[in-house]
Design an enzyme around this catalytic site. Structure first.
Site, mmCIF file in Angstrom:
data_model
loop_
_atom_site.group_PDB
_atom_site.id
_atom_site.type_symbol
_atom_site.label_atom_id
_atom_site.label_comp_id
_atom_site.label_asym_id
_atom_site.label_seq_id
_atom_site.Cartn_x
_atom_site.Cartn_y
_atom_site.Cartn_z
ATOM 1 N N LYS A 22 0.829 -1.214 0.000
ATOM 2 C CA LYS A 22 0.000 0.000 0.000
ATOM 3 C C LYS A 22 0.862 1.263 0.000
ATOM 4 O O LYS A 22 0.625 2.188 -0.775
ATOM 5 C CB LYS A 22 -0.905 -0.010 1.241
ATOM 6 C CG LYS A 22 -1.587 1.304 1.531
ATOM 7 C CD LYS A 22 -2.468 1.233 2.749
ATOM 8 C CE LYS A 22 -1.802 1.634 4.035
ATOM 9 N NZ LYS A 22 -1.461 3.072 4.132
ATOM 10 N N ASN A 23 1.868 1.295 0.867
ATOM 11 C CA ASN A 23 2.633 2.536 1.029
ATOM 12 C C ASN A 23 3.577 2.818 -0.135
ATOM 13 O O ASN A 23 4.145 3.907 -0.215
ATOM 14 C CB ASN A 23 3.416 2.511 2.346
ATOM 15 C CG ASN A 23 2.500 2.678 3.541
ATOM 16 O OD1 ASN A 23 1.306 2.927 3.380
ATOM 17 N ND2 ASN A 23 3.049 2.528 4.736
ATOM 18 N N ARG A 92 -4.413 10.517 4.326
ATOM 19 C CA ARG A 92 -3.316 11.481 4.356
ATOM 20 C C ARG A 92 -2.414 11.389 3.132
ATOM 21 O O ARG A 92 -1.823 12.379 2.713
ATOM 22 C CB ARG A 92 -2.433 11.236 5.578
ATOM 23 C CG ARG A 92 -3.085 11.429 6.888
ATOM 24 C CD ARG A 92 -2.080 11.112 7.975
ATOM 25 N NE ARG A 92 -0.861 11.898 7.795
ATOM 26 C CZ ARG A 92 -0.695 13.137 8.207
ATOM 27 N NH1 ARG A 92 -1.650 13.757 8.846
ATOM 28 N NH2 ARG A 92 0.433 13.769 7.990
ATOM 29 N N CYS A 116 -3.958 13.116 13.327
ATOM 30 C CA CYS A 116 -4.637 11.830 13.285
ATOM 31 C C CYS A 116 -4.592 11.248 14.684
ATOM 32 O O CYS A 116 -4.098 11.888 15.610
ATOM 33 C CB CYS A 116 -4.003 10.903 12.262
ATOM 34 S SG CYS A 116 -2.476 10.151 12.799
ATOM 35 N N ARG A 121 1.171 14.922 13.316
ATOM 36 C CA ARG A 121 1.628 14.539 11.969
ATOM 37 C C ARG A 121 1.704 15.705 10.974
ATOM 38 O O ARG A 121 0.932 15.784 10.008
ATOM 39 C CB ARG A 121 0.756 13.415 11.399
ATOM 40 C CG ARG A 121 0.861 12.153 12.216
ATOM 41 C CD ARG A 121 0.207 10.986 11.537
ATOM 42 N NE ARG A 121 0.973 10.444 10.433
ATOM 43 C CZ ARG A 121 0.554 9.468 9.650
ATOM 44 N NH1 ARG A 121 -0.633 8.939 9.846
ATOM 45 N NH2 ARG A 121 1.307 9.011 8.678
ATOM 46 N N PRO A 122 2.657 16.600 11.174
ATOM 47 C CA PRO A 122 2.780 17.763 10.278
ATOM 48 C C PRO A 122 3.316 17.384 8.886
ATOM 49 O O PRO A 122 3.817 16.277 8.683
ATOM 50 C CB PRO A 122 3.798 18.650 11.003
ATOM 51 C CG PRO A 122 4.603 17.718 11.846
ATOM 52 C CD PRO A 122 3.694 16.574 12.219
ATOM 53 N N ASP A 124 5.359 19.840 7.360
ATOM 54 C CA ASP A 124 6.283 20.960 7.156
ATOM 55 C C ASP A 124 7.513 20.573 6.318
ATOM 56 O O ASP A 124 7.999 21.377 5.522
ATOM 57 C CB ASP A 124 6.730 21.531 8.513
ATOM 58 C CG ASP A 124 7.332 20.464 9.422
ATOM 59 O OD1 ASP A 124 6.771 19.356 9.490
ATOM 60 O OD2 ASP A 124 8.374 20.724 10.049
ATOM 61 N N ASP A 305 4.851 0.591 11.973
ATOM 62 C CA ASP A 305 3.624 -0.012 11.457
ATOM 63 C C ASP A 305 3.445 -1.464 11.919
ATOM 64 O O ASP A 305 2.420 -2.084 11.623
ATOM 65 C CB ASP A 305 3.588 0.053 9.924
ATOM 66 C CG ASP A 305 3.275 1.460 9.429
ATOM 67 O OD1 ASP A 305 2.916 2.318 10.253
ATOM 68 O OD2 ASP A 305 3.405 1.696 8.209
ATOM 69 N N ARG A 397 -8.739 -0.485 4.804
ATOM 70 C CA ARG A 397 -7.877 0.530 4.174
ATOM 71 C C ARG A 397 -6.573 -0.092 3.701
ATOM 72 O O ARG A 397 -5.972 0.408 2.746
ATOM 73 C CB ARG A 397 -7.523 1.630 5.195
ATOM 74 C CG ARG A 397 -8.601 2.647 5.432
ATOM 75 C CD ARG A 397 -8.038 3.816 6.201
ATOM 76 N NE ARG A 397 -6.712 4.122 5.703
ATOM 77 C CZ ARG A 397 -5.651 4.458 6.458
ATOM 78 N NH1 ARG A 397 -5.776 4.560 7.760
ATOM 79 N NH2 ARG A 397 -4.498 4.692 5.914
HETATM 80 C C1 UD1 Z 1 4.639 6.749 6.368
HETATM 81 C C2 UD1 Z 1 3.667 5.598 6.274
HETATM 82 C C3 UD1 Z 1 3.179 5.191 7.650
HETATM 83 C C4 UD1 Z 1 4.371 4.917 8.568
HETATM 84 C C5 UD1 Z 1 5.346 6.076 8.560
HETATM 85 C C6 UD1 Z 1 6.632 5.800 9.336
HETATM 86 C C7 UD1 Z 1 2.610 5.942 4.124
HETATM 87 C C8 UD1 Z 1 1.384 6.292 3.363
HETATM 88 N N1 UD1 Z 1 2.526 6.001 5.450
HETATM 89 O O1 UD1 Z 1 3.921 7.849 6.922
HETATM 90 O O2 UD1 Z 1 2.387 4.015 7.506
HETATM 91 O O3 UD1 Z 1 3.903 4.701 9.885
HETATM 92 O O4 UD1 Z 1 5.732 6.381 7.205
HETATM 93 O O5 UD1 Z 1 7.272 4.684 8.814
HETATM 94 O O6 UD1 Z 1 3.631 5.571 3.559
HETATM 95 N N2 UD1 Z 1 7.273 14.533 10.241
HETATM 96 C C9 UD1 Z 1 7.446 15.873 10.447
HETATM 97 N N3 UD1 Z 1 7.240 16.723 9.398
HETATM 98 C C10 UD1 Z 1 6.896 16.270 8.159
HETATM 99 C C11 UD1 Z 1 6.748 14.886 7.953
HETATM 100 C C12 UD1 Z 1 6.946 14.032 9.017
HETATM 101 O O7 UD1 Z 1 7.753 16.315 11.550
HETATM 102 O O8 UD1 Z 1 6.744 17.093 7.250
HETATM 103 C C13 UD1 Z 1 7.482 13.587 11.358
HETATM 104 C C14 UD1 Z 1 6.234 12.796 11.714
HETATM 105 O O9 UD1 Z 1 5.394 13.501 12.577
HETATM 106 C C15 UD1 Z 1 6.834 11.547 12.341
HETATM 107 C C16 UD1 Z 1 8.126 11.344 11.544
HETATM 108 O O10 UD1 Z 1 8.401 12.600 10.928
HETATM 109 O O11 UD1 Z 1 7.148 11.764 13.677
HETATM 110 C C17 UD1 Z 1 8.055 10.281 10.492
HETATM 111 O O12 UD1 Z 1 6.941 10.514 9.643
HETATM 112 P P1 UD1 Z 1 6.945 10.110 8.112
HETATM 113 O O13 UD1 Z 1 8.116 9.217 7.865
HETATM 114 O O14 UD1 Z 1 6.818 11.332 7.285
HETATM 115 O O15 UD1 Z 1 5.602 9.268 7.988
HETATM 116 P P2 UD1 Z 1 4.558 9.315 6.803
HETATM 117 O O16 UD1 Z 1 5.239 9.450 5.501
HETATM 118 O O17 UD1 Z 1 3.446 10.250 7.144
#
Ligand code: UD1
Length: 424
Positions: A22-23, A92, A116, A121-122, A124, A305, A397
């Protein structure tokens, strides 16, 4: 909303093939927005999330057909650039439209996803990356407005956190930028490499994806994508933990064991006999489950996950385990539900202290998110008596044909459809 009914305890035995990840497939679907023509994707799982993403692509003007596990995305005439709140709030990953739209259309309007159940979950880092590529970003009315009327240009980007989403989104945008982009402290998850492979086959020039630094030399255009999605390592891991928990003998096929090393190490420490071939893993348990400490970390560390599922396993271990969540410190909504089945778990900040018990007992519980739901199913298999898991739309999902797959392993799950549910 559907409910799963499971009568335990059951022992899982047999073989199961995992679906496409999925991811990985969600961003590959949005990557089709980078090209003109018909992209063909194989091993696309039939999930609520892939159908939501197909819906988003149609809203943007693409034509999408999902036939079995084959998906065709025709982007010959797509003309819209907005990912609306109604879709982003349900998934998301819709934010993955940002990079491709900006790169190809020079503008994008994407709803901010908001928080969520696991915390804020920003996004930025996604936005910072796009700005470094020359995009002008403004936030208003809950939307990100991004513009690059003269196209994007390469740059060097350091990610303070190796975010999976930001790495993929910025990588997709940089593929059509002028010049060279370097992503430093990039996420090393295998899904990043899978998406880069799909893009490179279409003419992109990406090197180092899956490593600490990724270099992207922009190209003026790409050919349509032709790609078969990588195996879902989280689905594979879920079946392997289920094998261990039920004292079973489970072989997971069509997976990549090199993506599962942190889990396999823990399963062995917990008492499983683990055998692996090039594309399969077998887990057997002969004795009891031993306690181990688990700390989630970016790949190749233990995947967040799989945190809920391994906690379900540790809840029946012979002793005390600590589960430390470092990626999403609030990702513990499953704890209260596992307790309803008799698990003894105490939370202290981002650490769960799990005291194993031999006696889980079935109860009505509620699925709170995708992986939490999987943990409840595994615990229901290990529990004595009937468990009813409500709100299973969460599991739909991200797990393809889950009832069929568990039934083939000897663990029937009854889906009770709610007749008042418009989605039933
Ligand atoms: C993806 C996966 C999710 C998995 C996660 C971590 C998908 C669709 N989802 O989520 O299933 O649990 O990776 O392996 O692939 N963060 C920031 N700023 C940002 C982005 C992230 O601070 O702009 C932080 C997040 O809050 C978190 C960390 O970075 O603490 C890791 O998040 P991230 O790797 O971005 O997860 P996702 O891509 O949302």
């Amino acid at each position: 909303m559907d409910t799963f009914v499971i009568d335990g305890p059951v022992r899982l035995e047999g073989r199961v093939r995992v679906s496409g990840a999925k991811n990985a497939v969600l961003p590959v679907m949005t990557a089709a927005l980078l090209v003109e023509g018909v992209s063909t994707l194989q091993r696309v799982p039939r999930l609520r999330d892939t159908s939501t993403m197909a819906h988003l692509l149609r809203v943007l003007g693409a034509r999408v057909e999902h036939d079995g596990n084959l998906m065709r995305i025709d982007t010959s005439s797509y003309d819209y650039w907005e990912a609306p709140y109604e879709l982003v709030k349900t998934m998301r990953a819709s934010v993955y439209a940002l990079g491709p739209l900006l790169a190809r259309r020079g503008k994008a309007r994407v709803s901010l996803p908001g928080g969520c159940a696991w915390g804020p979950r920003p996004v930025d880092l996604h936005l910072m990356g796009m700005e470094r590529l020359g995009a002008k970003i403004t936030l208003s009315h809950g939307y990100v407005h991004a513009e690059a009327p003269n196209g994007l240009r390469g740059g060097e980007i350091f990610f303070e956190i190796p975010s999976v989403g930001a790495t993929i989104n910025v990588m997709m945008a940089a593929v059509l930028a002028k010049g060279r982009t370097t992503l430093v402290n990039a996420a090393r998850e295998p899904e990043v490499a899978d998406i880069a492979a799909a893009l490179n086959r279409a003419g992109a020039r990406i090197e180092g994806a899956g490593g600490y630094a990724i270099q992207i030399d922009g190209v003026p255009e790409l050919r349509p994508l032709e790609h078969a999605t990588m195996a879902d390592r989280i689905e594979a891991g879920t079946f392997l933990i289920a094998g261990l928990m039920t004292g079973g003998d489970v072989t997971v096929e069509a997976c990549d064991p090199t993506h599962l090393q942190a889990l396999l190490e823990k399963l062995q420490q917990m008492g499983a006999e683990v055998e692996a071939g090039p594309d399969w893993v077998r887990v057997r348990r002969v004795d009891g489950v031993r306690p181990v400490d688990v700390t989630t970390a970016p790949f190749p560390g233990f995947a967040t996950d799989l945190q809920a599922q391994i906690m379900a396993g540790l809840a029946i271990a012979d002793g005390v385990s600590l589960v430390t969540e470092t990626i999403y410190p609030d990702r513990f909504t499953h704890v209260a539900e596992l307790r309803r089945l008799g698990a003894q778990i105490r939370l202290d900040g981002n650490i769960a202290v799990v005291t194993g018990t031999a006696h889980l007992s079935g109860a009505p519980v509620m699925a709170t998110d995708l992986r939490a739901s999987a943990a409840l199913i595994l615990s229901a298999f290990a529990a004595e008596g009937r468990t009813e898991i409500s709100r299973v739309y969460h599991i739909d999902r991200g797990y393809e044909s889950i009832e069929e797959k568990f039934a083939a392993l000897g663990a029937p799950i009854e889906r009770r459809r709610d007749r008042d549910d418009p989605e039933a």
